[in-house]
Structure formats: C-alpha cells, structure tokens
Design a protein around this motif. Structure first.
Motif, mmCIF file in Angstrom:
data_model
loop_
_atom_site.group_PDB
_atom_site.id
_atom_site.type_symbol
_atom_site.label_atom_id
_atom_site.label_comp_id
_atom_site.label_asym_id
_atom_site.label_seq_id
_atom_site.Cartn_x
_atom_site.Cartn_y
_atom_site.Cartn_z
ATOM 1 N N THR A 74 0.873 -1.171 0.000
ATOM 2 C CA THR A 74 0.000 0.000 0.000
ATOM 3 C C THR A 74 0.911 1.222 0.000
ATOM 4 O OG1 THR A 74 -0.045 0.099 2.420
ATOM 5 C CG2 THR A 74 -1.801 -1.184 1.366
ATOM 6 N N PRO A 106 -3.974 -3.812 -3.912
ATOM 7 C CA PRO A 106 -5.415 -3.664 -3.671
ATOM 8 C C PRO A 106 -5.782 -2.263 -3.154
ATOM 9 C CG PRO A 106 -4.409 -5.048 -1.986
ATOM 10 C CD PRO A 106 -3.354 -4.764 -3.009
ATOM 11 N N ASP A 107 -4.775 -1.490 -2.753
ATOM 12 C CA ASP A 107 -4.964 -0.140 -2.229
ATOM 13 C C ASP A 107 -5.291 0.814 -3.386
ATOM 14 O OD1 ASP A 107 -4.599 2.005 -0.169
ATOM 15 O OD2 ASP A 107 -2.869 2.514 -1.420
ATOM 16 N N LEU A 108 -6.449 1.463 -3.325
ATOM 17 C CA LEU A 108 -6.907 2.308 -4.424
ATOM 18 C C LEU A 108 -5.958 3.466 -4.711
ATOM 19 C CD1 LEU A 108 -9.159 2.434 -6.465
ATOM 20 C CD2 LEU A 108 -10.464 3.828 -4.877
ATOM 21 N N GLN A 109 -5.441 4.123 -3.676
ATOM 22 C CA GLN A 109 -4.496 5.227 -3.887
ATOM 23 C C GLN A 109 -3.260 4.733 -4.629
ATOM 24 O OE1 GLN A 109 -2.717 6.920 -0.363
ATOM 25 N NE2 GLN A 109 -2.357 8.873 -1.378
ATOM 26 N N GLN A 111 -3.147 2.225 -6.623
ATOM 27 C CA GLN A 111 -3.541 1.938 -8.007
ATOM 28 C C GLN A 111 -3.506 3.199 -8.861
ATOM 29 O OE1 GLN A 111 -7.219 -0.248 -8.345
ATOM 30 N NE2 GLN A 111 -6.581 -1.760 -6.828
ATOM 31 N N PHE A 112 -3.986 4.327 -8.330
ATOM 32 C CA PHE A 112 -3.956 5.580 -9.086
ATOM 33 C C PHE A 112 -2.520 5.973 -9.443
ATOM 34 C CE2 PHE A 112 -8.134 6.718 -6.904
ATOM 35 C CZ PHE A 112 -8.894 6.360 -8.005
ATOM 36 N N TYR A 131 -4.362 -7.212 -12.426
ATOM 37 C CA TYR A 131 -4.873 -7.464 -11.082
ATOM 38 C C TYR A 131 -4.355 -8.779 -10.500
ATOM 39 C CZ TYR A 131 -7.966 -3.516 -11.681
ATOM 40 O OH TYR A 131 -8.456 -2.243 -11.874
#
Length: 147
Positions: A74, A106-109, A111-112, A131
């Motif tokens: 993350t 899996p951490d959205l931030q 991923q961005f 993924y």
C-alpha cells in the motif's frame, strides 16, 4: 506467483529504515524474468531504494522482462514518479529491460499512482497493468515471444 519454471534464484531483499521487508527479488533464468514482490506501506523514498537495488541486478542478468508485483503493498509513493521515469527507466532499458508487467496493489491510492506511472513510461517501453500475477506473466510471455 504463477507457476513459471521450477528453476529460480532468490536474489536479495530490501528493508526499510526500520528493518521491515519492502521488496524481494527473484530471478527466473529460463524466462529471462526478474520478479519483484513488494510488501508493506511504501513511500517514494522506499520505492527509489528498491529501484536503485534493481539496477545492478539488471546489469548483471540483463533480464528483458520485469514482473512488478505490488499485491501485498500500500502507500503513496507518487513523489518517486519523476525519478523513476527520468533516472531509473533509462538505466533499466540500457541494461536490457524490454517489457514491464505491473500487478496492482489492492490499495486504491496505490492503483492511481500505478496508472500514472504506466502512463508516464508507456511511451518508452511496453507496460501493462494487471490485477493478478498469472495474467501478467502470460502477457510477458507474449512480449518475449514477439521480441
């Protein structure tokens, strides 16, 4: 990690300033693949530390394929983006890097930031976001076959 060949070498691990594992390197010689598995909450400084550790490995092994697995990580490492694009990538490509598969955290931030990284370097090298590691490996196999 998907079933690659049974032959691989554990190369080294990189620790953060508190002694916690942030990345480990594995080499699959038959596939000419360097696999980096990231762990923990990453900062830009830590990402740069791991990227710097990758350069001598690429220099020694000349792996054209890189599987960057952030499944277990993350964190906001966005401040490393310019360094990765302008410093690390040219060095890695000079050592033979030809394709880069990137498995999302899996951490959205995270991923961005990963998407931003792919957009920045995608003009210079084939890169694809995934993924899961099995799909990433299949894409790398096709990149290698096409080269």
């Amino acid at each position: 990690m998907p079933a690659l060949s049974t032959s691989y070498t554990e190369l080294q691990s990189v620790l953060d300033s508190h002694g916690r594992l942030i990345a480990s390197f594995r080499h699959y010689p038959e596939e000419q693949l360097l696999y980096i598995r990231w762990t923990g909450n990453l900062t830009g400084e830590e990402v740069i530390k791991v990227a710097k550790a990758a350069i001598p490995i690429l220099q020694r092994l000349h792996c054209p394929l890189l599987l960057n697995d952030k499944t277990d990580s993350t964190g906001d490492w966005s401040e490393a983006l310019p360094w990765l694009e302008y410093e690390w990538l040219p060095l890695a490509m000079k050592q033979g890097l030809r394709a880069f598969a990137y498995v999302f955290s899996p951490d959205l931030q995270n991923q961005f930031i990963s998407v931003a990284f792919a957009e920045r370097v995608g003009q210079q090298i084939p890169i694809q976001l995934f993924y899961d590691t099995a799909t990433a490996w299949n894409w790398l196999r096709r990149q290698h076959a096409a080269a």
